[in-house]
Design an enzyme around this catalytic site. Structure first.
Site, mmCIF file in Angstrom:
data_model
loop_
_atom_site.group_PDB
_atom_site.id
_atom_site.type_symbol
_atom_site.label_atom_id
_atom_site.label_comp_id
_atom_site.label_asym_id
_atom_site.label_seq_id
_atom_site.Cartn_x
_atom_site.Cartn_y
_atom_site.Cartn_z
ATOM 1 N N LYS A 162 0.728 -1.381 -0.010
ATOM 2 C CA LYS A 162 -0.091 0.185 0.121
ATOM 3 C C LYS A 162 0.749 1.212 -0.008
ATOM 4 O O LYS A 162 1.764 1.472 0.614
ATOM 5 C CB LYS A 162 -1.012 0.050 1.197
ATOM 6 C CG LYS A 162 -1.774 -1.150 1.327
ATOM 7 C CD LYS A 162 -2.995 -0.940 0.034
ATOM 8 C CE LYS A 162 -4.383 -1.988 0.335
ATOM 9 N NZ LYS A 162 -5.157 -1.609 -0.908
ATOM 10 N N GLY A 181 3.987 -1.608 10.426
ATOM 11 C CA GLY A 181 3.326 -0.468 10.431
ATOM 12 C C GLY A 181 3.534 0.719 11.637
ATOM 13 O O GLY A 181 3.451 1.671 11.443
#
Length: 393
Positions: free
Chosen positions: A197, A371
């Site tokens: 992403k 993340g």
């Protein structure tokens, strides 16, 4: 400056709720494939044992939908028992009377591992009623789960708002290393980004463009940047909505005199036959699907890495979940490890690749965050660290 476990006094007999991140890859037989996150939490656990606390360890594993036997932490408890000299127990729940009784009868300096927190849906929604149930088990909360410190969950954010708290050695080290990388890196500073992403990593990418000298982009996100550069990518994974964002980032980098390096060849296949092909970027057309960086891209990335004074890497450079598309990530892992530059590697697949390369001991710091690392890069902190009490000076 956040309070650490070394700032806690009179731990003897206190019930310390220790949130760790034992979300590790496990095969169908229950064998742990990469124990990095567990091993990195051991110094904090041992410190609490040495100070005769009752250590109640909490974690999640995967993303279960209710109870799932293959997501039970009993598998982790066996590994933990082999690493600790004290008595180490497991209980098949994370709240309730049975858990309270097990804690009450524990001896000081022993460890109890609770069942997977995510078997309770109140964990990921940060249900404060669930957080209160967890908090009722202990006297002190210690946050040492850097990998989930960017998520406001009941056991990370909720409990910290209720109990006296501190951070563990792992979280302290993670923050120190990332602060150094972002504020005073050795030049040239080369960042390597992979994974899928773009949209969820915009601010992190923009921060890295600001901080680093060269940014190497691989993985699925590279195809979004290639399209933003006016290059067709066939049927490769693409975030159409993020192309405009990628265009802006490329323009910002050019204006700042920063170098962004994109793949020039790929390991790809044609939809329908799955036969692997080595394809130049300008031939990645029609029904071709790019799955890994090719040998010329590997050489190009290696050339930039060889110049680096400091390296930060987050995310795989191809479809690492499939063995046949691991070569690019594995080769770059070896190159980064053997580089004389100060190196920091984060993200599950990146760390796994380094471990598999056989050169993990040559990486200066293996981060347990994926993340969380990117979120820390964005803002210099994380929600579950912000809620921890400040050190008394």
């Amino acid at each position: 400056m956040k309070r650490t476990i070394k700032d806690l006094v009179n731990l003897k007999g206190k019930v310390v709720l220790l949130r760790v991140d034992f979300n590790v890859p496990i095969d169908k037989s229950g064998r742990i494939l990469d124990s990095t996150r567990i091993v990195e939490a051991l110094p904090t656990i041992r410190y609490l044992i040495e100070h005769e606390a009752k250590v109640v360890v909490m974690s999640h594993l995967g993303r279960p939908n209710g109870y799932e036997i293959n997501k039970s932490l009993w598998q982790i408890s066996l590994f933990l028992m082999s690493k600790l000299k004290c008595k180490t127990y497991f209980v098949n729940d994370c709240v309730g009377e049975e858990v309270k009784e097990r804690i009450r009868t524990m001896e000081n300096g022993n460890v109890l591992l609770l069942e997977n927190l995510r078997f309770n849906e109140g964990e990921t929604t940060c249900d404060m009623n669930f957080a209160k149930k967890i908090a009722s088990l202990g006297d002190i909360f210690v946050m040492d789960a850097f990998g989930v410190a960017h998520r406001k969950h009941a056991s990370t954010y909720g409990v910290a708002r209720i109990l006296p708290n501190a951070i563990g050695f792992l979280v302290e080290k993670e923050a120190q290393v990332l602060d150094q990388v972002l504020t005073n890196p050795k030049r040239p500073f080369v960042a390597i980004l992979g994974g899928a992403k773009v949209e969820g990593k915009i601010k992190a990418i923009e921060t890295l463009v600001e901080k680093c000298d060269t940014l190497l982009i691989g993985g699925a996100m590279a195809y979004t940047f290639l399209v933003a550069s006016g290059i067709a990518v066939g049927h490769s994974m693409l975030e159409s909505d993020a192309v405009v964002i990628a265009e802006r980032i490329l323009k910002e980098a050019a204006n700042k005199g920063k170098k962004i390096v994109l793949p020039i060849d790929h390991i790809a296949y044609r939809e329908g036959d799955k036969k692997q092909r080595l394809i130049k970027t300008d031939r990645l057309i029609e029904d071709m699907v790019g799955c890994d960086i090719g040998p010329k891209t590997i050489a190009l990335f290696e050339k930039e890495i060889s110049k680096a004074g400091e390296i930060l890497w987050n995310g795989p450079l191809g479809m690492y979940e499939e063995k046949k598309f691991q070569k690019g990530t594995t080769q770059i892992a070896k190159t980064v490890a053997l580089s004389p530059a100060y190196s920091v590697v984060g993200g599950g697949d990146s760390v796994n690749a380094v471990n598999k390369s056989g050169f993990a001991n040559k990486i200066d710091y293996l981060s347990t965050g994926g993340g969380a690392t990117l979120k820390y890069i964005e803002s210099g902190s994380l929600p579950c660290l912000d809620v921890i009490q400040e050190k008394l000076i």
